[in-house]
Scaffold this motif. Structure first.
Motif, PDB file in Angstrom:
ATOM      1  N   PRO A 166       1.789  25.877  20.857  1.00 43.23           N
ATOM      2  CA  PRO A 166       2.957  24.987  20.858  1.00 43.23           C
ATOM      3  C   PRO A 166       2.647  23.531  20.530  1.00 43.23           C
ATOM      4  O   PRO A 166       3.411  22.869  19.821  1.00 43.23           O
ATOM      5  N   LEU A 167       1.504  23.037  21.003  1.00 42.94           N
ATOM      6  CA  LEU A 167       1.171  21.630  20.773  1.00 42.94           C
ATOM      7  C   LEU A 167       0.912  21.331  19.296  1.00 42.94           C
ATOM      8  O   LEU A 167       1.125  20.199  18.843  1.00 42.94           O
ATOM      9  N   LEU A 168       0.492  22.331  18.529  1.00 40.61           N
ATOM     10  CA  LEU A 168       0.283  22.125  17.097  1.00 40.61           C
ATOM     11  C   LEU A 168       1.618  21.877  16.394  1.00 40.61           C
ATOM     12  O   LEU A 168       1.710  21.040  15.494  1.00 40.61           O
ATOM     13  N   GLY A 169       2.659  22.602  16.820  1.00 39.62           N
ATOM     14  CA  GLY A 169       3.988  22.375  16.255  1.00 39.62           C
ATOM     15  C   GLY A 169       4.443  20.944  16.501  1.00 39.62           C
ATOM     16  O   GLY A 169       4.901  20.249  15.580  1.00 39.62           O
ATOM     17  N   ASP A 170       4.317  20.486  17.748  1.00 38.85           N
ATOM     18  CA  ASP A 170       4.752  19.137  18.097  1.00 38.85           C
ATOM     19  C   ASP A 170       3.893  18.077  17.396  1.00 38.85           C
ATOM     20  O   ASP A 170       4.394  17.029  16.992  1.00 38.85           O
ATOM     21  N   HIS A 171       2.621  18.363  17.244  1.00 35.25           N
ATOM     22  CA  HIS A 171       1.664  17.474  16.571  1.00 35.25           C
ATOM     23  C   HIS A 171       2.105  17.216  15.124  1.00 35.25           C
ATOM     24  O   HIS A 171       2.172  16.064  14.681  1.00 35.25           O
ATOM     25  N   THR A 172       2.444  18.277  14.397  1.00 33.79           N
ATOM     26  CA  THR A 172       2.858  18.113  12.991  1.00 33.79           C
ATOM     27  C   THR A 172       4.222  17.421  12.911  1.00 33.79           C
ATOM     28  O   THR A 172       4.482  16.690  11.953  1.00 33.79           O
ATOM     29  N   LEU A 173       5.063  17.633  13.912  1.00 33.30           N
ATOM     30  CA  LEU A 173       6.367  16.962  13.967  1.00 33.30           C
ATOM     31  C   LEU A 173       6.184  15.451  14.115  1.00 33.30           C
ATOM     32  O   LEU A 173       6.849  14.659  13.443  1.00 33.30           O
ATOM     33  N   ARG A 174       5.269  15.035  14.998  1.00 33.96           N
ATOM     34  CA  ARG A 174       5.030  13.606  15.202  1.00 33.96           C
ATOM     35  C   ARG A 174       4.489  12.943  13.938  1.00 33.96           C
ATOM     36  O   ARG A 174       4.823  11.804  13.619  1.00 33.96           O
ATOM     37  N   GLU A 175       3.655  13.678  13.201  1.00 32.84           N
ATOM     38  CA  GLU A 175       3.121  13.115  11.959  1.00 32.84           C
ATOM     39  C   GLU A 175       4.236  12.942  10.920  1.00 32.84           C
ATOM     40  O   GLU A 175       4.253  11.949  10.176  1.00 32.84           O
ATOM     41  N   ALA A 176       5.179  13.878  10.870  1.00 37.44           N
ATOM     42  CA  ALA A 176       6.329  13.732   9.966  1.00 37.44           C
ATOM     43  C   ALA A 176       7.176  12.533  10.379  1.00 37.44           C
ATOM     44  O   ALA A 176       7.649  11.768   9.529  1.00 37.44           O
ATOM     45  N   ASN A 177       7.363  12.335  11.685  1.00 34.07           N
ATOM     46  CA  ASN A 177       8.135  11.190  12.177  1.00 34.07           C
ATOM     47  C   ASN A 177       7.451   9.860  11.835  1.00 34.07           C
ATOM     48  O   ASN A 177       8.113   8.885  11.480  1.00 34.07           O
ATOM     49  N   GLU A 207       0.820  -1.215   0.000  1.00 34.50           N
ATOM     50  CA  GLU A 207       0.000   0.000   0.000  1.00 34.50           C
ATOM     51  C   GLU A 207       0.854   1.265   0.000  1.00 34.50           C
ATOM     52  O   GLU A 207       0.366   2.350   0.295  1.00 34.50           O
ATOM     53  N   ALA A 208       2.126   1.093  -0.335  1.00 31.29           N
ATOM     54  CA  ALA A 208       3.077   2.204  -0.246  1.00 31.29           C
ATOM     55  C   ALA A 208       2.627   3.429  -1.056  1.00 31.29           C
ATOM     56  O   ALA A 208       2.641   4.547  -0.549  1.00 31.29           O
ATOM     57  N   ALA A 209       2.213   3.220  -2.298  1.00 33.99           N
ATOM     58  CA  ALA A 209       1.846   4.356  -3.152  1.00 33.99           C
ATOM     59  C   ALA A 209       0.663   5.133  -2.568  1.00 33.99           C
ATOM     60  O   ALA A 209       0.665   6.373  -2.554  1.00 33.99           O
ATOM     61  N   GLN A 210      -0.344   4.393  -2.055  1.00 31.48           N
ATOM     62  CA  GLN A 210      -1.510   5.053  -1.444  1.00 31.48           C
ATOM     63  C   GLN A 210      -1.108   5.856  -0.205  1.00 31.48           C
ATOM     64  O   GLN A 210      -1.535   6.996  -0.032  1.00 31.48           O
ATOM     65  N   GLN A 211      -0.297   5.221   0.639  1.00 29.06           N
ATOM     66  CA  GLN A 211       0.145   5.891   1.865  1.00 29.06           C
ATOM     67  C   GLN A 211       0.978   7.126   1.530  1.00 29.06           C
ATOM     68  O   GLN A 211       0.840   8.172   2.164  1.00 29.06           O
ATOM     69  N   GLU A 212       1.841   7.004   0.518  1.00 26.08           N
ATOM     70  CA  GLU A 212       2.683   8.151   0.142  1.00 26.08           C
ATOM     71  C   GLU A 212       1.837   9.297  -0.405  1.00 26.08           C
ATOM     72  O   GLU A 212       2.086  10.463  -0.094  1.00 26.08           O
ATOM     73  N   MET A 213       0.838   8.977  -1.192  1.00 26.02           N
ATOM     74  CA  MET A 213      -0.025  10.043  -1.720  1.00 26.02           C
ATOM     75  C   MET A 213      -0.762  10.733  -0.566  1.00 26.02           C
ATOM     76  O   MET A 213      -0.860  11.961  -0.526  1.00 26.02           O
ATOM     77  N   PHE A 214      -1.250   9.923   0.384  1.00 25.98           N
ATOM     78  CA  PHE A 214      -1.965  10.487   1.537  1.00 25.98           C
ATOM     79  C   PHE A 214      -1.048  11.401   2.348  1.00 25.98           C
ATOM     80  O   PHE A 214      -1.384  12.565   2.611  1.00 25.98           O
ATOM     81  N   TRP A 215       0.114  10.879   2.756  1.00 25.27           N
ATOM     82  CA  TRP A 215       0.978  11.637   3.671  1.00 25.27           C
ATOM     83  C   TRP A 215       1.715  12.788   2.982  1.00 25.27           C
ATOM     84  O   TRP A 215       1.988  13.811   3.613  1.00 25.27           O
ATOM     85  N   ASN A 216       1.999  12.662   1.684  1.00 18.52           N
ATOM     86  CA  ASN A 216       2.596  13.810   0.976  1.00 18.52           C
ATOM     87  C   ASN A 216       1.611  14.980   0.939  1.00 18.52           C
ATOM     88  O   ASN A 216       2.004  16.140   1.105  1.00 18.52           O
ATOM     89  N   ARG A 217       0.344  14.666   0.744  1.00 18.51           N
ATOM     90  CA  ARG A 217      -0.679  15.722   0.771  1.00 18.51           C
ATOM     91  C   ARG A 217      -0.771  16.350   2.170  1.00 18.51           C
ATOM     92  O   ARG A 217      -0.882  17.578   2.307  1.00 18.51           O
ATOM     93  N   ILE A 218      -0.710  15.497   3.209  1.00 18.12           N
ATOM     94  CA  ILE A 218      -0.751  15.998   4.593  1.00 18.12           C
ATOM     95  C   ILE A 218       0.438  16.925   4.854  1.00 18.12           C
ATOM     96  O   ILE A 218       0.282  18.003   5.447  1.00 18.12           O
ATOM     97  N   MET A 219       1.639  16.521   4.408  1.00 16.04           N
ATOM     98  CA  MET A 219       2.841  17.352   4.611  1.00 16.04           C
ATOM     99  C   MET A 219       2.721  18.689   3.860  1.00 16.04           C
ATOM    100  O   MET A 219       3.131  19.736   4.365  1.00 16.04           O
ATOM    101  N   ALA A 220       2.140  18.645   2.655  1.00 14.68           N
ATOM    102  CA  ALA A 220       1.931  19.884   1.883  1.00 14.68           C
ATOM    103  C   ALA A 220       1.016  20.831   2.654  1.00 14.68           C
ATOM    104  O   ALA A 220       1.284  22.037   2.760  1.00 14.68           O
ATOM    105  N   GLU A 221      -0.055  20.277   3.212  1.00 15.73           N
ATOM    106  CA  GLU A 221      -1.023  21.106   3.935  1.00 15.73           C
ATOM    107  C   GLU A 221      -0.439  21.638   5.240  1.00 15.73           C
ATOM    108  O   GLU A 221      -0.673  22.792   5.598  1.00 15.73           O
ATOM    109  N   HIS A 222       0.349  20.804   5.935  1.00 16.77           N
ATOM    110  CA  HIS A 222       1.040  21.306   7.139  1.00 16.77           C
ATOM    111  C   HIS A 222       1.861  22.546   6.783  1.00 16.77           C
ATOM    112  O   HIS A 222       1.852  23.538   7.513  1.00 16.77           O
ATOM    113  N   SER A 223       2.591  22.471   5.682  1.00 14.00           N
ATOM    114  CA  SER A 223       3.453  23.585   5.258  1.00 14.00           C
ATOM    115  C   SER A 223       2.624  24.849   5.044  1.00 14.00           C
ATOM    116  O   SER A 223       3.030  25.950   5.452  1.00 14.00           O
TER     117      SER A 223
END
Length: 306
Positions: A284-295, A190-206
């Motif tokens: 502050p917790l929003l910063g840490d929240h997005t960091l955990r999702e990147a990890n 499911e790598a391609a699906q997961q990558e599409m999902f999380w790349n979009r999430i990372m774009a939106e975090h930015s």
């Protein structure tokens, strides 16, 4: 069919990451309503506390069961989580149970405790409870988004952010339902699906970071903007890999490099917010929240890369 041990471990690992994410979604929603919508504030607070209880029950079963790789990934807690919670609690007056974070810091990886067959039934019950709770939270988020988009409600949260956190809850719900149904979850397939999902999430975090920084933080705004554009391109590349028009291995490699870079950016930003060195309206917790999702995404990408 997964073994009993796989069922228990996969369930607990998923909850350790996502139950914390859901309780923080509830917290961010709670902070965003106007006094007129105090009933929504109260409901968000109730969701937050229900996910606190769920997470507490998960932590109590996780010691010696969950993988060391998950505990060390920075997706459960980071070096900033405790301070981010304390600062966010101070700013808002909302009591955040930091003892959960302290308990998570003491968790040991798999093999450090004997397996108890009784745990399977307890995990099954936790999964059932989580499925009901997540489904209710998704409905709540959908109701808020519908109200915001039809101008029946004002909230300080972007409509895209509400949609974003709804998609994350959908993913959590689908994954825990599949584990509960004893489906084999082959992350590599499911790598391609997961990558599409999380790349979009990372774009939106930015883009959220870009929009919540003080206008004087021009360098950080430009960096966040660049990350947004880069992850938009990676989202398109992931979709192309799903359609088999480009090789997935190349997308995974590019996503890994970009996610390591944004993880470092988020870590520096979270530290800067906690230390009052970054001007923003980011709790502050929003910063840490997005960091955990990147990890979390980084750990998945390293599995896909293998």
């Amino acid at each position: 069919m997964p073994t009993s041990m796989d069922f228990v471990r996969q369930s607990l690992e998923l909850h350790l990451f996502f139950a914390r994410i859901m309780k923080e979604h509830s917290f961010f929603l709670q902070l965003g309503f106007t006094p007129r919508d105090s009933n929504y504030t109260q409901r968000a607070d109730e969701f937050r506390m229900e996910f606190d209880r769920l997470l507490g029950d998960v932590i109590s079963l996780s010691n010696g069961i969950v993988s060391q790789s998950v505990l060390q990934s920075g997706e459960v807690i980071t070096p900033y989580t405790l301070k981010a919670e304390m600062a966010s609690s101070y700013f808002t007056g909302v009591r955040i149970p930091t003892e959960l974070t302290q308990e998570e810091a003491r968790l040991m990886g798999s093999g450090s405790a004997p397996y108890n067959p009784m745990i399977e039934e307890r995990v099954f019950m936790i999964n059932q409870r989580a499925i009901g709770l997540i489904a209710e939270l998704i409905k709540f988020k959908a109701n808020i988004l519908n109200n915001v988009l039809s101008c029946r409600m004002f909230t300080v949260n972007y409509p895209l952010l509400i949609d974003h956190i709804m998609r994350e809850a959908d993913l959590y719900l689908r994954m825990i339902q599949r584990i509960q149904n004893r489906e084999v979850i082959n992350i590599e397939m499911e790598a391609a699906q997961q990558e599409m999902f999380w790349n979009r999430i990372m774009a939106e975090h930015s883009k959220f970071i870009r929009g919540l920084l003080d206008p004087t933080e021009e360098e950080l705004i430009n960096t966040a903007n660049d990350f947004g554009n880069e992850f938009d391109q990676l989202t398109l590349a992931s979709k192309a890999a799903m359609d088999r028009t480009i090789p997935l291995a190349k997308v995974t490699e590019d996503s890994l490099q970009a996610t390591e870079a944004i993880r470092n950016f988020k870590a520096q930003g979270t530290q800067g917010i906690i230390e009052c060195k970054v001007k923003s309206i980011i709790i502050p917790l929003l910063g840490d929240h997005t960091l955990r999702e990147a990890n979390h995404y980084l750990r998945l990408l390293k599995i896909f890369e293998q």
